[in-house]
Design an enzyme around this catalytic site. Structure first.
Site, PDB file in Angstrom:
ATOM      1  N   CYS A 114       0.538  12.499  13.102  1.00 19.38           N
ATOM      2  CA  CYS A 114       0.989  11.420  12.208  1.00 19.38           C
ATOM      3  C   CYS A 114       0.506  10.055  12.715  1.00 19.38           C
ATOM      4  O   CYS A 114       0.909   9.596  13.785  1.00 19.38           O
ATOM      5  CB  CYS A 114       2.513  11.463  12.135  1.00 19.38           C
ATOM      6  SG  CYS A 114       3.276  10.020  11.388  1.00 19.38           S
ATOM      7  N   CYS A 117       3.266   7.413  13.128  1.00 16.18           N
ATOM      8  CA  CYS A 117       4.085   7.760  14.308  1.00 16.18           C
ATOM      9  C   CYS A 117       3.428   7.200  15.573  1.00 16.18           C
ATOM     10  O   CYS A 117       4.112   6.659  16.448  1.00 16.18           O
ATOM     11  CB  CYS A 117       4.240   9.272  14.436  1.00 16.18           C
ATOM     12  SG  CYS A 117       5.066  10.064  13.044  1.00 16.18           S
TER      13      CYS A 117
END
Length: 192
Positions: A114, A117
């Site tokens: 991600c 993230c």
């Protein structure tokens, strides 16, 4: 992290002067794991792997010492090296939450792939330094932790969940840093 190494006489390895019996203590959970592994040394051994340990003979020529690290210790150490953010798994999450007591806990639910993230992680590390009264955790929502992520209701990463006394008190979905800071401030103010 404490590694206790006890030297014992070697009856099973006649060519080696000693064997090592390893026991490891894992804070903050205070659980003890006896590895039950005997590591024999000799002048020719440079390294030894297997049975959950890695041992490396010192090459500095002065002390001829043996450095021994368990794989579990390596994983624990690498997980806690990111600022004040501790990596948890589905096995360690609830014991850590229990140990946190009434302290506010911020859980960063992320995945390795991600992009948002990855962008948020350094900001979370900075927050962990700013708010020393808050416990910051992170959980990789991979296959290994999938059951816990599902139980926590994760549908989007990153998701940040705030807990107190093992109960969820707030949630921020997505890489919304300002909203996360505001949510942490509100949780801190409501507890004082």
């Amino acid at each position: 992290m404490a590694l206790r190494v006890a030297s014992i006489a070697s009856n099973t390895a006649p060519h080696c002067p000693l064997s090592l019996d390893l026991q490891v203590l894992f804070p903050p959970l205070s659980c003890r794991m006896d590895l039950g592994v005997k590591v024999s040394t000799s002048g020719n051994i440079r390294s030894l792997s297997g049975s959950g340990i890695r041992a490396t003979r010192s090459s500095n020529g002065r002390d001829g010492g043996l450095s021994i690290v368990t794989r579990a210790a390596e994983q624990t150490a690498s997980a806690t090296e990111v600022g004040g953010v501790t990596e948890v798994t589905q096995e360690t999450f609830w014991p850590v939450m229990e140990a946190a007591g009434d302290k506010i806990v911020v859980l960063d639910l992320y995945t390795q792939w991600c992009g948002p993230c990855k962008i948020m992680l350094p900001k979370i590390v900075d927050l962990s330094r700013k708010y020393s009264d808050v416990l910051f955790l992170k959980l990789d929502c991979n296959q290994h932790n999938k059951a816990l992520a599902k139980k926590l209701g994760v549908k989007v990463v990153p998701t940040f969940k705030l807990f107190r006394d093992r109960k969820e008190i707030a949630e921020v979905k997505g890489a919304k840093f300002d909203e996360l800071v505001q949510t942490i401030e509100e949780a801190r103010n409501s507890s004082s």
